[in-house]
Motif scaffolding. Structure first.
Motif: not given
Ligand code: FAQ
Length: 333
Positions: A229, A222-225, A242, A240
């Motif tokens: 968002e 998620d942090s790199e998707s 993850d 999400s």
């Protein structure tokens, strides 16, 4: 100079009116989504929403038809007539899913030719998973169990996607994918229960090769998707990357026990406090390599699709000629 100055004011005014109208439309669109409403093809939508959907739906459609290729590799070598019939029906289903999805993407105003151009030129992505080879018959069972299993986990929330034509296509697709997953599990279960030691080893080898690529199907963390968002805000994605990956690991770890295979992750362990399985790190460098066109079968897969398109040119030409003839006859009558 003078003429331009005369023109500038009305143009700006027109622009201001247009943007006020657009702001009102966007407000109505946002309210509809906030209220859990759905968007139909003819409804107003922001350009970025349309673009995001065309991207995701067409990538999904491409994945379905490229996904026919690894399984097609075993159509002539299935071990029994029953398994061959099941495999042929499954491959045909995947082709059908591609067609529903291309049709859903077309409702957004992009032609099928444009969508295929993007695939054939390598501009459009398709799922990383289909760039791995199918080396043994057990791979076909594992594709059903793990790949279709991951696909369902990701796709069931898409039946509630805010874009209604996509959501409707997904209802039917999910029903079929669920059957695909079960036939894969069944094929592996037969090998694990009634097979020879060599057949059981073949299943374990296939699980070892497909496990990590299956986890990559859910996309980057998620942090790199890039898109998550915004897509979550618009209700295109409901869960999400993850969270879906975690749900898949939890469901699959239990199924692996029933099957009697070991998932190739020494760190896979039930975590009572989290109420989930912990699992080891995913090799994201491998994921991006495959997505970037450097997986084991990327070139082969794309070449097969381009060849199928070229070989089918005469069918498309004949269908168009037939349609033209029908129209001419109808007009003459
Ligand atoms: N492979 O920002 P995000 C099946 C790309 S169907 C390749 O997280 P998003 C049936 C992504 O496009 C399997 N590329 O992206 C079957 C983006 O690049 P872009 C396919 C990937 O869209 C079974 C960039 O990375 N299912 O298996 C992958 O929000 C058996 C950043 O990622 C679907 O397509 C990947 N795995 O989330 C057939 C379901 N993951 O476009 C035959 C619908 C990410 O900016 C046999 N799609 N990328 O250049 C989705 O749910 C989403 O598109 C995700 C990715 C979750 C796949």
């Amino acid at each position: 100079m003078y003429t331009q100055a005369m023109d500038t004011a009305p143009k700006e005014e027109r622009k201001a009116v247009r943007s006020a109208e657009e702001a009102a439309l966007e407000q109505r669109f946002d309210t509809k989504l906030d209220d859990g409403g759905f968007i139909e093809a003819k409804d107003w939508m922001p350009a970025h929403y349309r673009k995001t959907l065309v991207r995701q739906i067409s990538q999904h459609a491409h994945s379905e038809i490229v996904g026919m290729l690894p399984e097609g590799n075993w159509a002539t070598r299935a071990p029994t007539l029953k398994r061959k019939c099941i495999l042929l029906a499954k491959i045909q289903d995947e082709g059908g899913h591609g067609l529903y999805l291309y049709a859903a993407a077309e409702t957004l105003g992009t032609s099928r030719d444009e969508l295929f151009d993007a695939l054939h030129s390598g501009k459009a992505k398709y799922s990383s998973i289909f760039n791995y080879p199918t080396l043994s018959w057990a791979d076909i069972g594992v594709i059903g169990w793990l790949v279709d299993g991951a696909a369902i986990m990701n796709q069931v929330p898409l039946t509630r996607c805010s874009y209604a034509p996509y959501a409707r296509a997904m209802v039917r697709i999910c029903r079929e994918e669920s059957f695909h997953q079960r036939q894969g599990f069944d094929a592996l279960n037969v090998m694990m229960r009634e097979g020879t030691d060599a057949q059981k080893a073949m299943v374990q080898d296939a699980v070892d090769r497909w496990w990590w690529p299956s986890l990559m199907m859910f996309g980057p963390p998620d942090s790199e998707s890039t898109h998550s968002e915004q897509s979550m805000r618009w209700g295109i994605k409901r869960i999400s990357n993850d969270d879906l990956r975690q749900k898949f690991v939890d469901a699959t770890a239990q199924q692996a026990q029933v099957l009697g295979v070991t998932l190739p992750d020494p760190l896979l362990k039930w975590n009572e406090a989290r109420g989930h399985h912990d699992f080891g790190p995913i090799d994201w460098a491998e994921f991006w390599r495959v997505v970037g066109g450097h997986g084991p079968c990327n070139k082969e897969r794309l070449a097969a699709r381009v060849k199928a398109w070229d070989d089918g040119a005469w069918v498309r030409d004949a269908a168009l000629a037939h349609a033209r003839k029908q129209t001419t006859r109808q007009e003459a009558a």
